[in-house]
Design a protein around this motif. Structure first.
Motif, PDB file in Angstrom:
ATOM      1  N   ALA A  41       0.840  -1.202   0.000  1.00  0.00           N
ATOM      2  CA  ALA A  41       0.000   0.000   0.000  1.00  0.00           C
ATOM      3  C   ALA A  41       0.870   1.245   0.000  1.00  0.00           C
ATOM      4  CB  ALA A  41      -0.914  -0.007   1.225  1.00  0.00           C
ATOM      5  N   LYS A  42       1.976   1.180   0.732  1.00  0.00           N
ATOM      6  CA  LYS A  42       2.913   2.314   0.774  1.00  0.00           C
ATOM      7  C   LYS A  42       3.505   2.571  -0.612  1.00  0.00           C
ATOM      8  CE  LYS A  42       6.164   5.042   2.790  1.00  0.00           C
ATOM      9  NZ  LYS A  42       7.095   5.272   1.691  1.00  0.00           N
ATOM     10  N   TYR A  43       3.901   1.502  -1.315  1.00  0.00           N
ATOM     11  CA  TYR A  43       4.503   1.669  -2.643  1.00  0.00           C
ATOM     12  C   TYR A  43       3.482   2.123  -3.680  1.00  0.00           C
ATOM     13  CZ  TYR A  43       9.001  -0.115  -1.136  1.00  0.00           C
ATOM     14  OH  TYR A  43      10.220  -0.247  -0.504  1.00  0.00           O
ATOM     15  N   ILE A  44       2.227   1.710  -3.543  1.00  0.00           N
ATOM     16  CA  ILE A  44       1.181   2.208  -4.428  1.00  0.00           C
ATOM     17  C   ILE A  44       1.030   3.713  -4.236  1.00  0.00           C
ATOM     18  CG2 ILE A  44      -1.314   2.237  -4.855  1.00  0.00           C
ATOM     19  CD1 ILE A  44      -1.360  -0.757  -4.382  1.00  0.00           C
ATOM     20  N   GLY A  45       1.035   4.140  -2.964  1.00  0.00           N
ATOM     21  CA  GLY A  45       0.939   5.565  -2.666  1.00  0.00           C
ATOM     22  C   GLY A  45       2.126   6.349  -3.193  1.00  0.00           C
ATOM     23  N   ASP A  46       3.333   5.802  -3.009  1.00  0.00           N
ATOM     24  CA  ASP A  46       4.551   6.479  -3.485  1.00  0.00           C
ATOM     25  C   ASP A  46       4.557   6.605  -5.004  1.00  0.00           C
ATOM     26  OD1 ASP A  46       5.434   6.744  -0.921  1.00  0.00           O
ATOM     27  OD2 ASP A  46       6.904   5.116  -1.002  1.00  0.00           O
ATOM     28  N   ALA A  47       4.199   5.512  -5.689  1.00  0.00           N
ATOM     29  CA  ALA A  47       4.194   5.527  -7.153  1.00  0.00           C
ATOM     30  C   ALA A  47       3.159   6.505  -7.683  1.00  0.00           C
ATOM     31  CB  ALA A  47       3.915   4.120  -7.686  1.00  0.00           C
ATOM     32  N   ALA A 254      -0.400   4.324   4.017  1.00  0.00           N
ATOM     33  CA  ALA A 254       0.325   5.378   3.289  1.00  0.00           C
ATOM     34  C   ALA A 254      -0.158   6.761   3.704  1.00  0.00           C
ATOM     35  CB  ALA A 254       0.158   5.184   1.789  1.00  0.00           C
ATOM     36  N   GLU A 255      -1.518   6.940   3.766  1.00  0.00           N
ATOM     37  CA  GLU A 255      -2.053   8.220   4.183  1.00  0.00           C
ATOM     38  C   GLU A 255      -1.696   8.526   5.631  1.00  0.00           C
ATOM     39  OE1 GLU A 255      -3.752   5.966   2.573  1.00  0.00           O
ATOM     40  OE2 GLU A 255      -4.646   6.875   0.806  1.00  0.00           O
ATOM     41  N   HIS A 256      -1.699   7.493   6.485  1.00  0.00           N
ATOM     42  CA  HIS A 256      -1.371   7.684   7.900  1.00  0.00           C
ATOM     43  C   HIS A 256       0.022   8.284   8.048  1.00  0.00           C
ATOM     44  CE1 HIS A 256      -4.342   4.215   9.098  1.00  0.00           C
ATOM     45  NE2 HIS A 256      -4.905   5.182   8.408  1.00  0.00           N
TER      46      HIS A 256
END
Length: 352
Positions: A41-47, A254-256
């Motif tokens: 989820a973090k990498y989806i947010g970063d990308a 990711a938002e957190h």
């Protein structure tokens, strides 16, 4: 340090598949899948953010609307496909409560721990809260309709949910137009922060990371959802608790992190826009998409939430409005929001 931790957690993706193949207990599979989804989820947010930086604000906003809650959307779609419609609904409730109470509370607590108070744009914050209040109204109306019209109008509730979903998507589009075009001056600080961030990856790498992470989340979501019913049967956890607390937290990591990091850097305008904006996005975009997608899956989902869920959502929205109306925050307000979230999480754990 955080990047290294998330990179290390990627090993859990293949390990989870191995553990499921070897027939480990449902709880082990469920917990491993949940944790394995977090770095993805973090990498989806970063990308998504990396690709959005390369575009204009309008396209960037559309990218964030589409992929910002991709993890939540994917997990919920698999839950609906498995007949766990209540888990999907509960994850919507949990995402709202998590962003407004847990994320915003943590941001205010950590951001204000060494400061007397932090300030933010009251007009922008109130505009975001007004949109959230409209979104909450859209969730309340179908439940009130069913309660007053009776079960004989259950089919009408399904049609009402579809109509409301279309209207919410239109309203969310208008919200993007408001924030990114007609009243973008209210968000100049946030836009300047985004423009100041140079892309970390090439377009090809950004797209590759986004696609690979999304595919991996899809695979793990199926594993996670398949373990829900055995966990419920063996440990007595309710689908409501799993959706509100576990699935919601997993899908919004990711938002957190972004909101808390912004608050620590004393960028409270950005922090509030992430927390409140993500909650609004869940209601105005993710929930309607789930309702419309469920029609094609063959497991129709409506927008009728339980009285307890609606009560907690309304409470969270009004508390958030009360906190932001003066244009400043303190660590103690953050602490109060966190206490409210813990109380609700415990209540959902014991709720039948």
């Amino acid at each position: 340090m955080l990047n290294k931790i998330f990179a290390g957690l990627l090993i859990l993706t293949p390990l989870t598949l191995v553990v499921e193949y070897l027939g480990f207990s449902p709880l082990t599979v469920f917990l491993m899948a949940a944790v394995a989804i977090i770095p993805l989820a973090k990498y989806i947010g970063d990308a998504t953010e990396d690709l959005a930086v390369r575009t204009n604000p309008a396209i960037g906003g559309l990218l964030n609307a589409t992929f910002g809650n991709a993890t939540e959307l994917i997990v919920s779609i698999f839950a609906i496909q498995a007949g766990l419609v209540e888990v999907a609904k509960a994850s919507i409730t949990g995402a709202i409560l998590g962003n407004l109470l847990f994320v915003l509370g943590t941001a205010m607590l950590l951001g204000g721990r060494n400061r007397e108070r932090q300030h933010f744009n009251t007009t922008a914050a109130k505009a975001a809260c007004s949109m959230l209040l409209l979104a909450t109204t859209a969730l309340v109306v179908p439940a009130i309709f069913l309660a007053t019209a009776g079960d004989q109008h259950l089919n009408d509730v399904g049609l009402l949910s579809v109509v409301v979903s279309f209207l919410m998507i239109i309203a969310y589009g208008a919200n993007l137009y408001f924030t990114l075009h007609t009243h973008k001056h209210l968000y100049e600080g946030e836009l300047e922060d985004e423009k100041a961030i140079a892309p970390k990856w090439s377009v090809r790498k950004g797209v590759s990371v986004l696609l690979a992470s999304t595919i991996a989340v899809s695979v793990l979501s199926e594993v996670l959802v398949s373990a829900v019913r055995p966990v419920v049967a063996e440990f007595g956890w309710t689908e409501l608790f799993i959706g509100v607390v576990i699935v919601a937290i997993v899908g919004n990591v990711a938002e957190h992190l972004s909101a808390v990091t912004a608050a620590i850097k004393n960028k409270m305008d950005l922090s509030l826009q992430i927390a409140i904006g993500s909650a609004t996005q869940i209601v105005m975009f993710v929930a309607p998409v789930l309702v419309l997608t469920s029609l094609f899956i063959g497991e129709p989902m409506n927008l009728v939430f339980s009285t307890f869920e609606l009560a907690t959502i309304i409470f969270a929205v009004f508390v958030t409005n009360a906190v932001v109306e003066d244009g400043e925050s303190t660590w103690f307000e953050g602490f109060q929001l966190l206490v409210a979230y813990v109380i609700m999480a415990v209540a959902f754990f014991f709720h039948p």
